[in-house]
Design an enzyme around this catalytic site. Structure first.
Site, PDB file in Angstrom:
ATOM      1  N   LYS A 108       0.520  -1.185   0.355  1.00 51.70           N
ATOM      2  CA  LYS A 108       0.195   0.204  -0.448  1.00 51.70           C
ATOM      3  C   LYS A 108       0.745   1.439  -0.177  1.00 51.70           C
ATOM      4  CE  LYS A 108      -4.621   1.318   0.326  1.00 51.70           C
ATOM      5  NZ  LYS A 108      -5.326  -0.328  -0.139  1.00 51.70           N
TER       6      LYS A 108
HETATM    7  N1  GLU Z   1      -7.185   0.028  -3.338  1.00 52.00           N
HETATM    8  C1  GLU Z   1      -7.950  -1.130  -3.869  1.00 52.00           C
HETATM    9  C2  GLU Z   1      -7.805  -1.861  -2.910  1.00 52.00           C
HETATM   10  O1  GLU Z   1      -7.616  -1.477  -1.469  1.00 52.00           O
HETATM   11  C3  GLU Z   1      -7.108  -2.024  -4.684  1.00 52.00           C
HETATM   12  C4  GLU Z   1      -6.100  -2.155  -4.975  1.00 52.00           C
HETATM   13  C5  GLU Z   1      -5.580  -2.791  -6.448  1.00 52.00           C
HETATM   14  O2  GLU Z   1      -5.926  -3.214  -7.274  1.00 52.00           O
HETATM   15  O3  GLU Z   1      -4.039  -3.370  -6.238  1.00 52.00           O
HETATM   16  O4  GLU Z   1      -8.003  -2.952  -2.313  1.00 52.00           O
END
Ligand code: GLU
Length: 421
Positions: A108
């Site tokens: 993240k």
């Molecule tokens: N931000 C989204 C999540 O929390 C998508 C993450 C992604 O597609 O890599 O799952």
């Protein structure tokens, strides 16, 4: 939500690992390993603002785990982003990709900022400089960012461009959630909201014995997840009785016209800016406590706590957001017989279609919307069936079952790889 003492999301995430580990016969050293992140980068960087000032921003990129594949996870822009929040979110990404069994780890990123108070040019400058700062960590074979809170396909386009300029050639696979024109995938924009509704339907049918037709649904949040989930619920015949944004929400016990609410929000930048006689105003706190069949928290973390969990009247909670429920709230909801479909399954539709986007980029393929939608539905249903199976086998709630499945897969992979050297 009123301001209370900030709950630390990392504490919530680590406690979840301890709860699941009790049901798994794992090497304690490997359990300790997955409670920690693998690699963390904090960057402080200058950005030239429109008025000529130089402002310093702080950003993070954290890889929690890469045992099952490249790290994967979004980037969020929010004033409250901090290290522990990004650590927790990266850990949840690891479990999420394992639960739906796609070959990724978890990561993240985030920048402390208020994009609502910045111009488009300032957001672009900040994005490009942040990506330059973390460029040594990301790449299509190592760590692939995506949208999250307050980031969108345009931001992903700037990320793709910045990384490609550094490399000297175009690298579409470095980021997912891109605009279609740049190698984005059909169906990516809708994926998280659609996945929420697929698992809600499965849980309603198979656990509680009701269908979405006529079911009353309250949705907290109307961004990429909440707004789209509300539309899919309405299409499935449910009555969406409340929707909110960060300032508050609208409520009609007979059902809202979802498109009208979302149009209003797009036009006025806030759901509450324009009232009509068909809508009552409601606070985010009140929304969570409404009489309804399905409650969908689709905003940010720690919205359902020991304080409001005893007052929740929904039969089922489907977590569109990451980490909306605290550990204490989980215990209360379980004791009260409220079914919680956990985030690491419920909102996994986004990363699942991110995976499809990445595969298409690497193989230079273009799948049709139908192919994407069928594959997404199949993976979400399979994930649900697997966690329901574990929950019945081990007599645990769905969150514990999902963690048992996800953590179990990651630790098994770790055992197979062994410890280097
Ligand atoms: N931000 C989204 C999540 O929390 C998508 C993450 C992604 O597609 O890599 O799952």
């Amino acid at each position: 939500m009123e301001k209370e003492k900030k709950i630390n999301s990392l504490d919530v995430a680590v406690k979840q690992v301890d709860i699941a580990a009790k049901h798994l016969n794992l090497n304690p050293g490997l359990v300790e390993k997955v409670k920690q992140t693998k690699r963390e980068l904090t960057v402080h960087f200058p950005v030239k603002m429109d008025d000529g000032r130089i402002e310093i921003f702080t950003g993070f990129r954290i890889q929690h785990n890469t045992t099952r594949g490249p790290a994967k996870g979004g980037i969020r822009y929010h004033p409250d982003v901090d290290l522990d929040e990004v650590r927790a979110l990266s850990m949840w990404m690891t479990w999420k990709t394992a639960v739906v069994n796609i070959p990724f780890g978890g990561a993240k990123g985030g920048v402390q900022c208020d994009p609502g108070a910045m111009s488009r040019q300032e957001v672009e400058n900040m994005t490009r400089r942040y990506i330059w700062e973390i460029a040594m960590m990301i790449g299509p074979d190592r760590d692939i960012p995506a949208p999250d809170v307050n980031t969108n396909p345009q931001v992903m386009a700037w990320i793709m461009d910045t990384y490609s300029m550094l490399k000297g050639y175009s690298v579409p696979g470095v980021v997912t959630g891109k605009p279609l024109e740049l190698g984005g995938s059909l169906g990516r924009h809708e994926a998280t909201g659609k996945g929420v509704v697929v698992v809600a339907q499965e849980a309603a049918n198979q656990i509680l014995g009701f269908s979405l037709e006529g079911a009353k649904v309250a949705v907290q949040g109307c961004g990429n997840v909440g707004g789209i989930a509300a539309q899919y619920f309405e299409r499935a015949g449910a009555k969406v009785i409340a929707i909110s944004d960060m300032y508050g929400g609208v409520f009609n016990p007979k059902g809202l016209d979802v498109q009208r609410v979302l149009d209003c929000r797009n036009q006025y930048a806030c759901i509450l800016d324009r009232k009509t006689p068909n809508w009552d105003e409601i606070s985010n706190r009140e929304l969570l406590e409404l009489e309804c069949d399905i409650l969908v928290p689709a905003a940010i973390e720690n919205q359902i706590t020991h304080q409001n969990a005893p007052k929740i009247k929904a039969k089922m909670i489907v977590e569109g957001a990451n980490g909306p429920t605290t550990n204490e709230a989980d215990d209360i909801l379980r004791d009260r017989g409220i079914v919680v479909v956990p985030d690491i399954l419920a909102n996994a539709g986004g990363v699942t279609v991110s995976y499809f986007e990445w595969v298409q980029n690497l193989q230079e393929l273009l799948w049709t919307e139908e192919e994407i939608s069928d594959r997404l539905t199949r993976i979400m249903k399979r994930g649900f069936a697997e966690i329901l199976g574990v929950s019945r086998r081990d007599k645990v709630d769905l969150r514990t079952a999902a963690l048992i499945l996800g953590i179990g897969r990651v630790v098994k992979a770790s055992e197979l790889r062994g410890i280097y050297p």
